[in-house]
Design an enzyme around this catalytic site. Structure first.
Site, mmCIF file in Angstrom:
data_model
loop_
_atom_site.group_PDB
_atom_site.id
_atom_site.type_symbol
_atom_site.label_atom_id
_atom_site.label_comp_id
_atom_site.label_asym_id
_atom_site.label_seq_id
_atom_site.Cartn_x
_atom_site.Cartn_y
_atom_site.Cartn_z
ATOM 1 N N ASP A 54 39.281 37.632 60.416
ATOM 2 C CA ASP A 54 40.273 38.040 59.427
ATOM 3 C C ASP A 54 40.396 36.876 58.449
ATOM 4 O O ASP A 54 40.455 35.707 58.869
ATOM 5 C CB ASP A 54 41.602 38.294 60.164
ATOM 6 C CG ASP A 54 42.614 39.000 59.291
ATOM 7 O OD1 ASP A 54 42.942 38.461 58.216
ATOM 8 O OD2 ASP A 54 43.063 40.089 59.673
ATOM 9 N N ASN A 82 34.960 38.723 49.112
ATOM 10 C CA ASN A 82 35.204 40.098 48.644
ATOM 11 C C ASN A 82 36.430 40.745 49.297
ATOM 12 O O ASN A 82 37.046 41.624 48.703
ATOM 13 C CB ASN A 82 33.939 40.935 48.928
ATOM 14 C CG ASN A 82 34.206 42.410 48.842
ATOM 15 O OD1 ASN A 82 34.321 42.966 47.741
ATOM 16 N ND2 ASN A 82 34.351 43.070 49.987
ATOM 17 N N SER A 141 40.509 40.713 39.898
ATOM 18 C CA SER A 141 40.775 42.001 39.247
ATOM 19 C C SER A 141 41.367 41.778 37.869
ATOM 20 O O SER A 141 42.194 40.885 37.676
ATOM 21 C CB SER A 141 41.748 42.829 40.079
ATOM 22 O OG SER A 141 42.067 44.015 39.378
ATOM 23 N N TYR A 160 49.819 42.869 43.921
ATOM 24 C CA TYR A 160 48.355 42.759 43.912
ATOM 25 C C TYR A 160 47.904 42.000 42.664
ATOM 26 O O TYR A 160 47.072 41.090 42.734
ATOM 27 C CB TYR A 160 47.765 44.170 43.954
ATOM 28 C CG TYR A 160 46.264 44.251 43.854
ATOM 29 C CD1 TYR A 160 45.455 43.966 44.954
ATOM 30 C CD2 TYR A 160 45.646 44.649 42.668
ATOM 31 C CE1 TYR A 160 44.067 44.064 44.862
ATOM 32 C CE2 TYR A 160 44.273 44.752 42.572
ATOM 33 C CZ TYR A 160 43.484 44.462 43.669
ATOM 34 O OH TYR A 160 42.115 44.556 43.576
ATOM 35 N N LYS A 164 45.929 38.369 42.480
ATOM 36 C CA LYS A 164 44.601 38.200 41.866
ATOM 37 C C LYS A 164 44.652 37.198 40.712
ATOM 38 O O LYS A 164 43.696 36.459 40.479
ATOM 39 C CB LYS A 164 44.070 39.548 41.379
ATOM 40 C CG LYS A 164 43.729 40.525 42.509
ATOM 41 C CD LYS A 164 42.547 40.049 43.344
ATOM 42 C CE LYS A 164 42.047 41.114 44.303
ATOM 43 N NZ LYS A 164 40.938 40.682 45.149
ATOM 44 N N VAL A 193 36.208 50.970 40.843
ATOM 45 C CA VAL A 193 35.082 51.370 41.689
ATOM 46 C C VAL A 193 35.546 52.416 42.708
ATOM 47 O O VAL A 193 36.655 52.307 43.252
ATOM 48 C CB VAL A 193 34.509 50.141 42.441
ATOM 49 C CG1 VAL A 193 33.179 50.486 43.099
ATOM 50 C CG2 VAL A 193 34.335 48.962 41.503
HETATM 51 N N1 LIG Z 1 37.816 49.280 44.057
HETATM 52 C C1 LIG Z 1 38.249 48.812 42.903
HETATM 53 O O1 LIG Z 1 38.381 49.560 41.903
HETATM 54 C C2 LIG Z 1 38.577 47.352 42.755
HETATM 55 C C3 LIG Z 1 39.044 46.913 41.503
HETATM 56 C C4 LIG Z 1 39.322 45.551 41.321
HETATM 57 C C5 LIG Z 1 39.133 44.679 42.378
HETATM 58 N N2 LIG Z 1 38.699 45.135 43.596
HETATM 59 C C6 LIG Z 1 38.521 44.153 44.650
HETATM 60 O O2 LIG Z 1 37.257 44.347 45.257
HETATM 61 C C7 LIG Z 1 37.288 43.857 46.607
HETATM 62 C C8 LIG Z 1 36.709 44.911 47.549
HETATM 63 O O3 LIG Z 1 37.561 46.048 47.500
HETATM 64 P P1 LIG Z 1 37.068 47.539 47.789
HETATM 65 O O4 LIG Z 1 37.347 48.319 46.578
HETATM 66 O O5 LIG Z 1 35.725 47.529 48.387
HETATM 67 O O6 LIG Z 1 38.174 47.967 48.862
HETATM 68 P P2 LIG Z 1 38.035 48.509 50.368
HETATM 69 O O7 LIG Z 1 37.046 49.606 50.439
HETATM 70 O O8 LIG Z 1 39.437 48.770 50.785
HETATM 71 O O9 LIG Z 1 37.442 47.257 51.158
HETATM 72 C C9 LIG Z 1 38.198 46.099 51.349
HETATM 73 C C10 LIG Z 1 37.584 45.325 52.495
HETATM 74 O O10 LIG Z 1 38.379 44.138 52.694
HETATM 75 C C11 LIG Z 1 38.645 44.014 54.080
HETATM 76 N N3 LIG Z 1 39.875 43.284 54.364
HETATM 77 C C12 LIG Z 1 41.137 43.589 53.989
HETATM 78 N N4 LIG Z 1 42.004 42.681 54.480
HETATM 79 C C13 LIG Z 1 41.259 41.795 55.197
HETATM 80 C C14 LIG Z 1 41.548 40.647 55.942
HETATM 81 N N5 LIG Z 1 42.810 40.202 56.073
HETATM 82 N N6 LIG Z 1 40.536 39.969 56.532
HETATM 83 C C15 LIG Z 1 39.250 40.395 56.401
HETATM 84 N N7 LIG Z 1 38.905 41.485 55.704
HETATM 85 C C16 LIG Z 1 39.897 42.174 55.117
HETATM 86 C C17 LIG Z 1 38.742 45.433 54.596
HETATM 87 O O11 LIG Z 1 38.591 45.412 55.997
HETATM 88 P P3 LIG Z 1 38.726 46.733 56.906
HETATM 89 O O12 LIG Z 1 37.417 47.448 56.726
HETATM 90 O O13 LIG Z 1 38.943 46.203 58.270
HETATM 91 O O14 LIG Z 1 39.893 47.511 56.360
HETATM 92 C C18 LIG Z 1 37.622 46.109 53.817
HETATM 93 O O15 LIG Z 1 36.395 45.974 54.502
HETATM 94 C C19 LIG Z 1 38.756 43.513 46.896
HETATM 95 O O16 LIG Z 1 38.962 42.126 46.767
HETATM 96 C C20 LIG Z 1 39.500 44.252 45.810
HETATM 97 O O17 LIG Z 1 40.744 43.672 45.505
HETATM 98 C C21 LIG Z 1 38.417 46.449 43.795
#
Ligand SMILES: NC(=O)c1ccc[n+]([C@@H]2O[C@H](COP(=O)([O-])OP(=O)(O)OC[C@H]3O[C@@H](n4cnc5c(N)ncnc54)[C@H](OP(=O)(O)O)[C@@H]3O)[C@@H](O)[C@H]2O)c1
Length: 260
Positions: A54, A82, A141, A160, A164, A193
């Protein structure tokens, strides 16, 4: 041949990173996940080592770094911070039901999204020092961008966004500290995304309303979220082309300030 550590690799963008990186048999790829037992999709990938940590747990991250060190002879080329989270509150800062609720949301986002990047970077810095590229990418972000917030009156996702925005400063601090050693730190926004984090009418109706109002101002032609496959290809192009001279910047997946 390059070595990579990707956090939050069980799903979403992180999963796509390890999928694309491990497809090249010359790479050494480590997927860091919160729960190894439930990270079942990773089992189908070859050429991948799955480690459990974690990002809020510095001891677990140190154990993961020790495992990487054993496998690579004490080196790491790329760290991809990430992992991230949001609680999709759907409230502005003064709209939470209680002071305790807003404080909880602020601290909860900060702990994972910001302090998690610090713990993770600190755990892997000694290995990165011995690596050939010394590149650290932290997924930030644009919702944490001051200018975008003011241009679009972006009220949504306050905790959030704040977490960020501070990641961008964390990245700048490391860049300033390690410039002389040839490191490249980069904060990168992936745009919007299609992952489980993206808000929907079902899981976050309040947030969707606020985001729609902001998008109408800053990106009226926005066509909707992109697929993780496309995003990761774009982000890898940015990382590979980024040089130590521009360490510490905050850019989009286009490599500039075009956020969507
Ligand atoms: N999707 C978008 O539009 C978007 C936009 C801007 C920024 N982002 C950023 O992109 C990154 C990836 O996000 P995503 O869209 O792929 O979201 P996601 O599908 O929710 O994946 C997030 C990942 O982070 C892991 N995680 C959360 N808390 C954690 C912790 N305390 N320790 C270790 N791992 C942890 C989750 O683990 P679990 O699998 O165990 O839940 C999951 O595998 C994030 O930093 C997010 O803020 C995403």
């Amino acid at each position: 041949m390059s070595s990579y550590v990707v956090t939050g690799a069980a799903k979403g963008i992180g999963f796509e990173y390890v999928t694309q990186l491990s497809a090249n048999g010359d790479n050494t790829v480590f997927a860091v996940v919160r729960h190894k037992a439930t990270a079942t999709e990773l089992k189908a990938l070859k050429n991948l080592t799955v480690l459990q940590a974690d990002v809020t747990d510095p001891k677990a991250l140190q154990l993961a770094a020790n495992e990487v060190s054993k496998a690579t002879g004490g080196k790491l080329d790329y760290l991809i911070n990430n992992a991230g989270k949001t609680n999709h509150p759907g409230f502005p800062l003064d709209g939470f039901p209680s002071p305790e609720a807003v404080e909880y949301d602020l601290l909860d986002n900060f702990k994972t999204n910001t302090i998690g990047v610090v713990h993770c970077t600190n755990a892997f810095i000694p290995l990165l020092k011995n690596g050939s590229t010394k590149k650290v990418l932290s997924v930030s972000s644009s919702i944490g961008d001051l200018e975008l917030t003011l241009l679009g009156d972006v009220v949504a996702e306050p905790s959030y966004s704040i977490s960020k925005a501070v990641v961008n400063m964390v990245v700048a601090k490391y860049a300033a500290q390690y410039r002389e050693e040839g490191f490249t730190f980069l904060a990168i926004c992936p745009g919007m995304v299609r992952t489980s984090m993206a808000p929907t009418e079902d899981n976050a109706p309040g947030e969707m309303k606020m985001l729609a109002a902001a998008l109408a101002k800053v990106a009226p032609d926005f066509k909707g979220p992109i697929a993780p496959e496309e995003l990761v290809k774009m982000q890898l192009d940015v990382i590979y082309s980024w040089t130590p001279e521009r360490s510490g910047e905050f850019v989009s997946h286009f490599g500039n300030k075009q956020w969507l």
